[in-house]
Design an enzyme around this catalytic site. Structure first.
Site, mmCIF file in Angstrom:
data_model
loop_
_atom_site.group_PDB
_atom_site.id
_atom_site.type_symbol
_atom_site.label_atom_id
_atom_site.label_comp_id
_atom_site.label_asym_id
_atom_site.label_seq_id
_atom_site.Cartn_x
_atom_site.Cartn_y
_atom_site.Cartn_z
ATOM 1 N N CYS A 40 0.686 -1.121 0.045
ATOM 2 C CA CYS A 40 0.141 -0.031 -0.025
ATOM 3 C C CYS A 40 0.931 1.186 -0.008
ATOM 4 O O CYS A 40 1.942 1.227 0.553
ATOM 5 C CB CYS A 40 -0.805 0.004 1.288
ATOM 6 S SG CYS A 40 -2.165 1.227 1.254
ATOM 7 N N ASP A 42 0.270 3.953 1.688
ATOM 8 C CA ASP A 42 0.448 4.429 3.094
ATOM 9 C C ASP A 42 1.826 4.658 3.675
ATOM 10 O O ASP A 42 2.555 3.604 3.557
ATOM 11 C CB ASP A 42 -0.412 3.351 3.880
ATOM 12 C CG ASP A 42 -0.923 3.971 5.411
ATOM 13 O OD1 ASP A 42 0.214 4.629 5.978
ATOM 14 O OD2 ASP A 42 -2.025 4.053 5.790
ATOM 15 N N ARG A 44 2.843 4.925 6.252
ATOM 16 C CA ARG A 44 3.119 4.232 7.556
ATOM 17 C C ARG A 44 3.601 2.549 7.341
ATOM 18 O O ARG A 44 4.142 1.825 8.125
ATOM 19 C CB ARG A 44 2.040 4.128 8.574
ATOM 20 C CG ARG A 44 1.742 5.316 8.901
ATOM 21 C CD ARG A 44 0.419 5.342 9.660
ATOM 22 N NE ARG A 44 -0.751 5.088 8.678
ATOM 23 C CZ ARG A 44 -2.125 4.986 9.116
ATOM 24 N NH1 ARG A 44 -2.436 5.145 10.463
ATOM 25 N NH2 ARG A 44 -2.882 4.726 8.089
ATOM 26 N N HIS A 96 -2.363 -4.047 5.100
ATOM 27 C CA HIS A 96 -2.161 -3.707 6.312
ATOM 28 C C HIS A 96 -3.389 -3.350 6.833
ATOM 29 O O HIS A 96 -4.598 -3.121 6.388
ATOM 30 C CB HIS A 96 -1.381 -2.571 6.521
ATOM 31 C CG HIS A 96 -1.875 -1.128 5.885
ATOM 32 N ND1 HIS A 96 -2.305 0.035 6.614
ATOM 33 C CD2 HIS A 96 -2.021 -0.830 4.592
ATOM 34 C CE1 HIS A 96 -2.853 0.745 5.815
ATOM 35 N NE2 HIS A 96 -2.763 0.531 4.589
ATOM 36 N N CYS A 99 -6.452 0.063 6.817
ATOM 37 C CA CYS A 99 -6.111 0.366 5.407
ATOM 38 C C CYS A 99 -7.169 1.581 5.229
ATOM 39 O O CYS A 99 -8.445 1.186 4.800
ATOM 40 C CB CYS A 99 -5.882 -0.412 4.644
ATOM 41 S SG CYS A 99 -5.408 0.086 2.814
HETATM 42 CO CO CO Z 1 -3.589 1.106 3.046
#
Ligand code: CO
Length: 197
Positions: A40, A42, A44, A96, A99
């Site tokens: 992803c 993302d 993090r 994750h 999400c």
């Molecule tokens: Co995500």
């Protein structure tokens, strides 16, 4: 401050060269990672950081909600290059918990173009969960949807002509489905590995 990034980069580069004077020379001459990470976007969930891998050790592709679209020429080009040119042995599709893409997919509100991108997650929500709207989704349900989506993407990638051809050519490459916990920083194997089909 954006300028800080350049200063930090210089400090990082200097530290690497102190540890190992030929650090960049070695990397510049050869890229032979054993892993392809599809994760992803993302911020993090940075592949190298959470797996403890150094530059040169993992080839990376990321998009919103780590999805496999069979018409995504960007993703397919990355996979083909990784399998045929780099000879990666393992492709890790990593989702994750928590999400935002997965949550948005079943939120019931229109967000724009991203709704098309997230369509595979809504399909899974229909076939596996029998409910679509977020007000009926508990956090535990959403976590399970994150897991089920990763498993489905492993199957989708395995079905692409790119992977089918790789296995027909006897490439030794497996696709794994993993999930990452934002709360504890731990990766879990969803045990849906595909070696060949
Ligand atoms: Co995500």
């Amino acid at each position: 401050m954006i300028g800080d990034l350049l200063a930090r980069n210089r400090a990082w580069s200097d530290a690497r060269k102190i540890e190992r004077p030929d650090y960049f020379q070695r990397l510049a001459n050869l890229q032979r990672p054993e892993y392809l990470w599809i994760g992803c976007s993302d911020s993090r969930v940075p592949a190298n950081v959470i797996t403890g891998l150094e530059p040169g050790e993992v080839f990376v592709h990321r998009n919103v909600a780590n999805l496999i679209h069979p018409t995504d020429l960007n993703m397919l080009s990355v996979v083909e290059f990784a399998v045929h040119q780099l000879g990666v042995k393992h492709i890790i599709i990593c989702g994750h918990y928590g999400c935002g893409g997965v949550r948005a997919a079943v939120s019931g509100s229109r967000l724009g173009l991203i709704d098309n991108w997230l369509q595979p997650i809504r399909d899974i929500s229909r076939t596996t969960f029998n409910c679509q709207e977020c007000d009926r989704w508990t956090d535990a349900d959403l976590d399970r949807l994150c897991e089920e989506s990763v498993k489905a993407q492993v199957t989708r990638l395995a079905s692409t002509p790119t992977m089918q051809d790789a296995w027909r050519d006897k490439k030794d490459v497996a696709i794994h489905g993993w999930i990452y916990g934002l709360h504890d920083g731990l990766l879990s194997d969803l045990t849906c590995t595909v070696q060949a089909r």
